[in-house]
Design a protein around this motif. Structure first.
Motif, PDB file in Angstrom:
ATOM      1  N   PRO A  91      37.937  37.327  52.029  1.00 33.96           N
ATOM      2  CA  PRO A  91      39.244  37.137  52.684  1.00 33.96           C
ATOM      3  C   PRO A  91      39.251  37.688  54.108  1.00 33.96           C
ATOM      4  O   PRO A  91      38.667  38.727  54.388  1.00 33.96           O
ATOM      5  N   ILE A  92      39.948  36.965  54.973  1.00 34.52           N
ATOM      6  CA  ILE A  92      40.037  37.370  56.377  1.00 34.52           C
ATOM      7  C   ILE A  92      41.366  38.036  56.685  1.00 34.52           C
ATOM      8  O   ILE A  92      41.404  39.064  57.339  1.00 34.52           O
ATOM      9  N   LEU A 105      48.849  39.475  60.908  1.00 32.62           N
ATOM     10  CA  LEU A 105      48.957  40.872  60.490  1.00 32.62           C
ATOM     11  C   LEU A 105      47.571  41.493  60.438  1.00 32.62           C
ATOM     12  O   LEU A 105      46.621  40.877  59.952  1.00 32.62           O
ATOM     13  N   ARG A 106      47.467  42.712  60.931  1.00 32.90           N
ATOM     14  CA  ARG A 106      46.180  43.411  60.943  1.00 32.90           C
ATOM     15  C   ARG A 106      45.813  43.849  59.531  1.00 32.90           C
ATOM     16  O   ARG A 106      46.561  44.559  58.868  1.00 32.90           O
ATOM     17  N   LYS A 107      44.659  43.384  59.073  1.00 28.27           N
ATOM     18  CA  LYS A 107      44.182  43.741  57.737  1.00 28.27           C
ATOM     19  C   LYS A 107      43.717  45.192  57.744  1.00 28.27           C
ATOM     20  O   LYS A 107      42.996  45.617  58.643  1.00 28.27           O
ATOM     21  N   THR A 108      44.161  45.971  56.747  1.00 30.72           N
ATOM     22  CA  THR A 108      43.753  47.373  56.666  1.00 30.72           C
ATOM     23  C   THR A 108      42.725  47.616  55.574  1.00 30.72           C
ATOM     24  O   THR A 108      41.933  48.532  55.682  1.00 30.72           O
ATOM     25  N   SER A 109      42.752  46.802  54.510  1.00 33.87           N
ATOM     26  CA  SER A 109      41.752  46.980  53.460  1.00 33.87           C
ATOM     27  C   SER A 109      41.668  45.744  52.583  1.00 33.87           C
ATOM     28  O   SER A 109      42.591  44.923  52.541  1.00 33.87           O
ATOM     29  N   THR A 110      40.554  45.639  51.892  1.00 30.92           N
ATOM     30  CA  THR A 110      40.325  44.592  50.900  1.00 30.92           C
ATOM     31  C   THR A 110      39.692  45.264  49.698  1.00 30.92           C
ATOM     32  O   THR A 110      38.670  45.936  49.836  1.00 30.92           O
ATOM     33  N   PHE A 112      38.110  44.658  45.877  1.00 31.99           N
ATOM     34  CA  PHE A 112      37.544  43.633  45.021  1.00 31.99           C
ATOM     35  C   PHE A 112      37.538  44.110  43.575  1.00 31.99           C
ATOM     36  O   PHE A 112      37.215  45.255  43.287  1.00 31.99           O
ATOM     37  N   GLY A 113      37.899  43.234  42.661  1.00 34.85           N
ATOM     38  CA  GLY A 113      37.905  43.514  41.229  1.00 34.85           C
ATOM     39  C   GLY A 113      38.115  42.197  40.519  1.00 34.85           C
ATOM     40  O   GLY A 113      37.610  41.159  40.940  1.00 34.85           O
ATOM     41  N   ASP A 114      38.880  42.209  39.419  1.00 33.51           N
ATOM     42  CA  ASP A 114      39.227  40.952  38.762  1.00 33.51           C
ATOM     43  C   ASP A 114      40.023  40.067  39.704  1.00 33.51           C
ATOM     44  O   ASP A 114      39.945  38.846  39.658  1.00 33.51           O
ATOM     45  N   THR A 115      40.813  40.705  40.545  1.00 41.76           N
ATOM     46  CA  THR A 115      41.511  40.003  41.620  1.00 41.76           C
ATOM     47  C   THR A 115      41.125  40.679  42.928  1.00 41.76           C
ATOM     48  O   THR A 115      40.667  41.821  42.937  1.00 41.76           O
ATOM     49  N   VAL A 116      41.311  39.961  44.003  1.00 43.60           N
ATOM     50  CA  VAL A 116      41.054  40.511  45.333  1.00 43.60           C
ATOM     51  C   VAL A 116      42.413  40.880  45.916  1.00 43.60           C
ATOM     52  O   VAL A 116      43.331  40.063  45.931  1.00 43.60           O
ATOM     53  N   ARG A 117      42.532  42.134  46.365  1.00 41.32           N
ATOM     54  CA  ARG A 117      43.777  42.583  46.983  1.00 41.32           C
ATOM     55  C   ARG A 117      43.535  42.746  48.476  1.00 41.32           C
ATOM     56  O   ARG A 117      42.700  43.532  48.906  1.00 41.32           O
ATOM     57  N   VAL A 118      44.307  42.002  49.274  1.00 41.43           N
ATOM     58  CA  VAL A 118      44.234  42.090  50.727  1.00 41.43           C
ATOM     59  C   VAL A 118      45.482  42.835  51.188  1.00 41.43           C
ATOM     60  O   VAL A 118      46.595  42.460  50.859  1.00 41.43           O
ATOM     61  N   VAL A 119      45.263  43.921  51.932  1.00 46.63           N
ATOM     62  CA  VAL A 119      46.372  44.748  52.406  1.00 46.63           C
ATOM     63  C   VAL A 119      46.421  44.651  53.933  1.00 46.63           C
ATOM     64  O   VAL A 119      45.420  44.871  54.604  1.00 46.63           O
TER      65      VAL A 119
END
Length: 181
Positions: A91-92, A105-110, A112-119
């Motif tokens: 994810p970008i 929006l500036r991404k601060t973290s990603t 990875f697990g069963d789902t990908v969480r983009v913050v």
């Protein structure tokens, strides 16, 4: 000539020594470092604009996160978007269109697990624009594709409500006083 010392008298002598010596040992002050509370995290409920059934962390869901930094008193807001780890490449980021203007929006973290969480961080000036927007679109980009969808009026109202409630709760949080006695 020699007094016979029996085993019970040795045991009682040792027990007497412990009774006399232990109060002096236990009277020392122990220094135990306590953890310092550095931040308080608040999360809104989830919003699933593309699904009827919604739960926190489900692919296609999003929510807001607020953090009270206890050292500085800062209260940043973030948007968290969850996507399936099997459907997406790396994810970008997240973009939001408010009325006719796109905001990256500036991404601060990603995570990875069963789902990908983009913050991504939600700047303070953009928070007010979200609350006052008539039309809202969200866009989530990976290296392979970009998914964009317009929020229905009810989803836009739900998004605004989640953001408003979280912002009010975060603003009500006060910096914790940590004292050492």
């Amino acid at each position: 000539m020699f007094a016979r010392i029996s085993l019970p008298s040795i045991a009682s002598l040792f027990l007497s020594f412990l009774v006399i010596a232990l109060p002096g040992c236990s009277a020392r002050i122990q220094v135990l470092p306590e953890p310092v509370v550095e931040q308080t995290v608040l999360r809104s409920g989830p919003l699933c604009p593309t699904s009827w059934f919604c739960s926190q962390g489900k692919p296609g869901s999003l929510n807001f996160k607020g953090i009270l930094n206890n050292k500085t008193g800062d209260k940043p807001l973030f948007i968290e978007y969850y996507m399936s780890s099997f459907e997406e490449s790396f994810p970008i980021g997240i973009s939001i269109k408010l009325d006719q203007t796109w905001h990256n929006l500036r991404k601060t973290s990603t995570d990875f697990g069963d789902t990908v969480r983009v913050v991504s961080i939600l700047p303070a000036d953009l928070t007010d624009k979200v609350l006052n927007a008539k039309e809202i679109q969200l866009s989530f980009s990976s290296r392979d594709n970009t998914t964009t969808f317009a929020l229905s009026a009810s989803n836009a109202d739900g998004l605004k409500s989640l953001l408003k409630d979280l912002k009010e709760k975060l603003d009500a949080q006060s910096k914790l006083m940590i004292t050492n006695h």
